[in-house]
Design a protein around this motif. Structure first.
Motif, PDB file in Angstrom:
ATOM      1  N   THR A  16      46.415 -40.518  39.890  1.00 47.32           N
ATOM      2  CA  THR A  16      45.934 -40.813  38.401  1.00 47.32           C
ATOM      3  C   THR A  16      44.530 -41.236  38.407  1.00 47.32           C
ATOM      4  OG1 THR A  16      46.475 -43.280  39.012  1.00 47.32           O
ATOM      5  CG2 THR A  16      48.278 -41.783  38.083  1.00 47.32           C
ATOM      6  N   HIS A  17      43.892 -41.201  39.432  1.00 46.36           N
ATOM      7  CA  HIS A  17      42.444 -41.501  39.453  1.00 46.36           C
ATOM      8  C   HIS A  17      41.592 -40.797  40.409  1.00 46.36           C
ATOM      9  CE1 HIS A  17      43.823 -45.511  38.356  1.00 46.36           C
ATOM     10  NE2 HIS A  17      42.894 -45.522  37.746  1.00 46.36           N
ATOM     11  N   THR A  18      42.392 -39.359  40.642  1.00 47.61           N
ATOM     12  CA  THR A  18      41.531 -38.281  41.333  1.00 47.61           C
ATOM     13  C   THR A  18      41.469 -36.897  40.419  1.00 47.61           C
ATOM     14  OG1 THR A  18      42.473 -39.180  43.687  1.00 47.61           O
ATOM     15  CG2 THR A  18      41.738 -36.972  43.475  1.00 47.61           C
ATOM     16  N   ASN A  21      25.907 -26.017  30.419  1.00 53.85           N
ATOM     17  CA  ASN A  21      27.044 -25.991  31.255  1.00 53.85           C
ATOM     18  C   ASN A  21      28.179 -26.718  30.938  1.00 53.85           C
ATOM     19  OD1 ASN A  21      24.797 -25.270  33.005  1.00 53.85           O
ATOM     20  ND2 ASN A  21      24.382 -27.283  33.620  1.00 53.85           N
ATOM     21  N   GLN A  22      29.153 -25.878  31.397  1.00 51.61           N
ATOM     22  CA  GLN A  22      30.742 -26.313  30.848  1.00 51.61           C
ATOM     23  C   GLN A  22      31.285 -26.994  32.211  1.00 51.61           C
ATOM     24  OE1 GLN A  22      32.385 -25.258  27.810  1.00 51.61           O
ATOM     25  NE2 GLN A  22      30.114 -25.481  27.438  1.00 51.61           N
ATOM     26  N   ILE A  23      31.917 -28.146  31.881  1.00 48.61           N
ATOM     27  CA  ILE A  23      32.579 -28.934  32.686  1.00 48.61           C
ATOM     28  C   ILE A  23      34.158 -28.996  32.569  1.00 48.61           C
ATOM     29  CG2 ILE A  23      32.680 -31.055  34.050  1.00 48.61           C
ATOM     30  CD1 ILE A  23      29.806 -31.627  33.060  1.00 48.61           C
ATOM     31  N   HIS A  24      35.118 -28.673  33.465  1.00 45.17           N
ATOM     32  CA  HIS A  24      36.409 -28.674  33.349  1.00 45.17           C
ATOM     33  C   HIS A  24      36.795 -29.400  34.544  1.00 45.17           C
ATOM     34  CE1 HIS A  24      35.651 -25.766  30.226  1.00 45.17           C
ATOM     35  NE2 HIS A  24      35.262 -25.052  31.164  1.00 45.17           N
ATOM     36  N   ARG A  25      38.305 -29.661  34.392  1.00 42.16           N
ATOM     37  CA  ARG A  25      38.881 -30.471  35.350  1.00 42.16           C
ATOM     38  C   ARG A  25      40.251 -29.980  35.808  1.00 42.16           C
ATOM     39  NH1 ARG A  25      40.222 -36.464  33.542  1.00 42.16           N
ATOM     40  NH2 ARG A  25      42.220 -36.085  32.950  1.00 42.16           N
ATOM     41  N   PHE A  26      40.748 -30.515  37.017  1.00 45.39           N
ATOM     42  CA  PHE A  26      42.052 -30.292  37.422  1.00 45.39           C
ATOM     43  C   PHE A  26      42.634 -31.690  37.454  1.00 45.39           C
ATOM     44  CE2 PHE A  26      39.801 -26.987  39.627  1.00 45.39           C
ATOM     45  CZ  PHE A  26      40.556 -25.964  39.325  1.00 45.39           C
ATOM     46  N   ASN A  27      44.083 -31.704  36.865  1.00 46.86           N
ATOM     47  CA  ASN A  27      44.702 -32.781  36.380  1.00 46.86           C
ATOM     48  C   ASN A  27      45.709 -33.239  37.673  1.00 46.86           C
ATOM     49  OD1 ASN A  27      43.452 -33.423  33.946  1.00 46.86           O
ATOM     50  ND2 ASN A  27      44.993 -31.971  32.974  1.00 46.86           N
ATOM     51  N   LYS A  28      45.978 -32.601  38.462  1.00 50.79           N
ATOM     52  CA  LYS A  28      47.004 -32.753  39.623  1.00 50.79           C
ATOM     53  C   LYS A  28      46.474 -32.403  40.940  1.00 50.79           C
ATOM     54  CE  LYS A  28      51.040 -31.975  36.521  1.00 50.79           C
ATOM     55  NZ  LYS A  28      52.196 -31.017  36.206  1.00 50.79           N
ATOM     56  N   THR A  29      46.387 -33.589  41.704  1.00 45.43           N
ATOM     57  CA  THR A  29      45.829 -33.425  43.032  1.00 45.43           C
ATOM     58  C   THR A  29      46.731 -34.480  43.943  1.00 45.43           C
ATOM     59  OG1 THR A  29      43.736 -33.072  42.204  1.00 45.43           O
ATOM     60  CG2 THR A  29      43.777 -33.692  44.522  1.00 45.43           C
ATOM     61  N   SER A  30      47.130 -33.868  45.083  1.00 50.46           N
ATOM     62  CA  SER A  30      47.742 -34.664  46.054  1.00 50.46           C
ATOM     63  C   SER A  30      46.968 -34.477  47.402  1.00 50.46           C
ATOM     64  CB  SER A  30      49.282 -33.977  46.055  1.00 50.46           C
ATOM     65  OG  SER A  30      49.234 -32.559  46.361  1.00 50.46           O
ATOM     66  N   ALA A  63      40.114 -37.231  58.559  1.00 53.71           N
ATOM     67  CA  ALA A  63      40.595 -36.143  58.346  1.00 53.71           C
ATOM     68  C   ALA A  63      41.320 -36.184  56.785  1.00 53.71           C
ATOM     69  CB  ALA A  63      41.672 -35.867  59.375  1.00 53.71           C
ATOM     70  N   LEU A  64      40.791 -34.923  55.979  1.00 53.11           N
ATOM     71  CA  LEU A  64      41.291 -34.660  54.641  1.00 53.11           C
ATOM     72  C   LEU A  64      42.165 -33.561  54.603  1.00 53.11           C
ATOM     73  CD1 LEU A  64      38.383 -36.129  54.458  1.00 53.11           C
ATOM     74  CD2 LEU A  64      38.484 -35.440  52.234  1.00 53.11           C
ATOM     75  N   ASP A  65      43.193 -33.637  53.702  1.00 52.81           N
ATOM     76  CA  ASP A  65      44.237 -32.746  53.752  1.00 52.81           C
ATOM     77  C   ASP A  65      44.380 -32.872  52.250  1.00 52.81           C
ATOM     78  OD1 ASP A  65      45.980 -30.532  53.430  1.00 52.81           O
ATOM     79  OD2 ASP A  65      47.209 -31.216  55.323  1.00 52.81           O
ATOM     80  N   ILE A  66      43.878 -32.267  51.444  1.00 59.44           N
ATOM     81  CA  ILE A  66      44.220 -32.149  49.895  1.00 59.44           C
ATOM     82  C   ILE A  66      44.559 -30.889  49.085  1.00 59.44           C
ATOM     83  CG2 ILE A  66      42.659 -32.559  47.861  1.00 59.44           C
ATOM     84  CD1 ILE A  66      42.518 -35.050  49.673  1.00 59.44           C
ATOM     85  N   THR A  67      45.401 -30.976  48.356  1.00 56.71           N
ATOM     86  CA  THR A  67      46.076 -29.752  47.321  1.00 56.71           C
ATOM     87  C   THR A  67      45.857 -30.183  45.926  1.00 56.71           C
ATOM     88  OG1 THR A  67      47.540 -29.509  49.073  1.00 56.71           O
ATOM     89  CG2 THR A  67      48.063 -28.568  47.036  1.00 56.71           C
ATOM     90  N   ILE A  68      45.203 -29.016  45.318  1.00 50.40           N
ATOM     91  CA  ILE A  68      44.897 -29.194  43.766  1.00 50.40           C
ATOM     92  C   ILE A  68      45.789 -28.224  43.265  1.00 50.40           C
ATOM     93  CG2 ILE A  68      43.328 -28.725  42.006  1.00 50.40           C
ATOM     94  CD1 ILE A  68      41.121 -29.165  44.223  1.00 50.40           C
ATOM     95  N   ASP A  69      46.437 -28.636  42.292  1.00 53.75           N
ATOM     96  CA  ASP A  69      47.479 -27.946  41.459  1.00 53.75           C
ATOM     97  C   ASP A  69      46.595 -27.234  40.458  1.00 53.75           C
ATOM     98  OD1 ASP A  69      49.259 -26.619  39.856  1.00 53.75           O
ATOM     99  OD2 ASP A  69      50.456 -28.362  39.424  1.00 53.75           O
ATOM    100  N   ALA A  70      46.560 -25.754  41.038  1.00 58.05           N
ATOM    101  CA  ALA A  70      45.338 -24.839  40.230  1.00 58.05           C
ATOM    102  C   ALA A  70      46.219 -24.659  38.829  1.00 58.05           C
ATOM    103  CB  ALA A  70      45.372 -23.541  40.718  1.00 58.05           C
ATOM    104  N   THR A  71      47.412 -24.709  38.495  1.00 55.79           N
ATOM    105  CA  THR A  71      47.846 -24.576  37.232  1.00 55.79           C
ATOM    106  C   THR A  71      47.507 -25.869  36.431  1.00 55.79           C
ATOM    107  OG1 THR A  71      50.115 -25.499  37.799  1.00 55.79           O
ATOM    108  CG2 THR A  71      49.771 -23.223  37.956  1.00 55.79           C
ATOM    109  N   SER A  72      47.073 -26.995  36.790  1.00 50.03           N
ATOM    110  CA  SER A  72      46.826 -28.247  36.120  1.00 50.03           C
ATOM    111  C   SER A  72      45.344 -28.009  35.480  1.00 50.03           C
ATOM    112  CB  SER A  72      46.910 -29.293  36.923  1.00 50.03           C
ATOM    113  OG  SER A  72      46.090 -29.539  37.665  1.00 50.03           O
TER     114      SER A  72
END
Length: 189
Positions: free
Chosen positions: A30-32, A45-54, A67-76
Motif C-alpha cells: 500500500t506504500h510501495t 516526460n511521461q510518468i507511470h507506475r505499477f500498483n502491485k509490488t511484493s 538483501a532485496l527480493d522484489i516482485t512487481i506485478d507487470a499487469t498492474s
C-alpha cells in the motif's frame, strides 16, 4: 554450583538480543510504488507506475548487510488510461501474457556508515536479466506508528534502456532510456 550455572544460562539468554541478527521486512504494497519515466516524442516526460509490488528485504544492522527480493506485478501497470495500460502490457513492451512479473534481486548493498546508499542487483523484464544499480536517495528506519513494528523505507532511482529488455519499440522518438523511481516501505515480519 547449580544456581551459578542457571544464573549464567539466564544471563546469556538475556544478552542474546544484543547480538542482532538479520531481520526480515515484508514490502508494504500500500506504500510501495515503482514508477518509470520516459520522454514522449520530445513533448513531455511521461510518468507511470505499477500498483502491485511484493517481496522481502533482509537487513542486518550490525553486519551492515542487506538483501532485496522484489516482485512487481507487470499487469498492474497504471498509466491513468485503461487502453494505454493494455498497450504497455502488449508484446512490444512488457508482454505480460508471457511475462506477468518483473523481478529485482540484489547481489550486494553498499553502505555509508549505518545507512544503505546503493544496491547492485539483477533486474528481469520479459525474461531478460541485466545488472542494475539502484541509488538510494533516502533511507529511514523507525517503529511504524500504526503497525507498531519496526519498519524501513527508501527511495531509489536508476536509469535503464528499454531496448536492453526487448521493449525498445518507437525509440528514439519515445526515449529508449527510462528513469526508474522506486518508493518502498517494508514492515518487519
Amino acid at each position: 554450583m547449580k544456581k551459578q550455572i542457571a544464573l549464567l544460562a539466564i544471563a546469556s539468554m538475556l544478552a542474546a538480543p544484543a547480538l542482532a541478527a538479520p531481520e526480515t521486512f515484508v514490502v508494504d504494497n500500500t506504500h510501495t510504488f515503482p514508477r518509470f519515466e520516459y520522454n514522449h516524442f520530445g513533448y513531455t516526460n511521461q510518468i507511470h507506475r505499477f500498483n502491485k509490488t511484493s517481496g522481502t528485504i533482509v537487513w542486518d544492522r550490525v553486519k551492515r548487510t542487506a538483501a532485496l527480493d522484489i516482485t512487481i506485478d507487470a499487469t498492474s501497470v497504471d498509466t491513468g488510461y485503461a487502453l494505454f495500460n493494455g498497450h504497455i502490457q502488449g508484446e512490444d513492451f512488457l508482454h505480460t501474457a508471457a511475462y506477468p512479473t518483473i523481478t529485482y534481486k540484489s547481489t550486494s548493498v553498499h553502505f555509508d556508515g549505518d545507512k544503505p546508499v546503493a544496491v547492485e542487483g539483477e533486474l528481469t523484464i520479459k525474461g531478460i536479466t541485466r545488472p542494475v544499480r539502484l541509488e538510494l536517495t533516502s533511507f529511514h528506519e523507525m517503529p511504524h506508528p500504526i503497525a507498531k513494528k519496526p519498519a524501513i523505507g527508501a527511495n531509489a532511482v536508476a536509469k535503464i534502456k528499454r531496448s536492453d529488455f526487448g521493449a525498445g519499440k518507437y525509440a528514439p522518438n519515445v526515449s529508449d532510456e527510462l528513469t526508474l523511481s522506486i518508493a518502498v516501505e517494508a514492515i518487519q515480519q
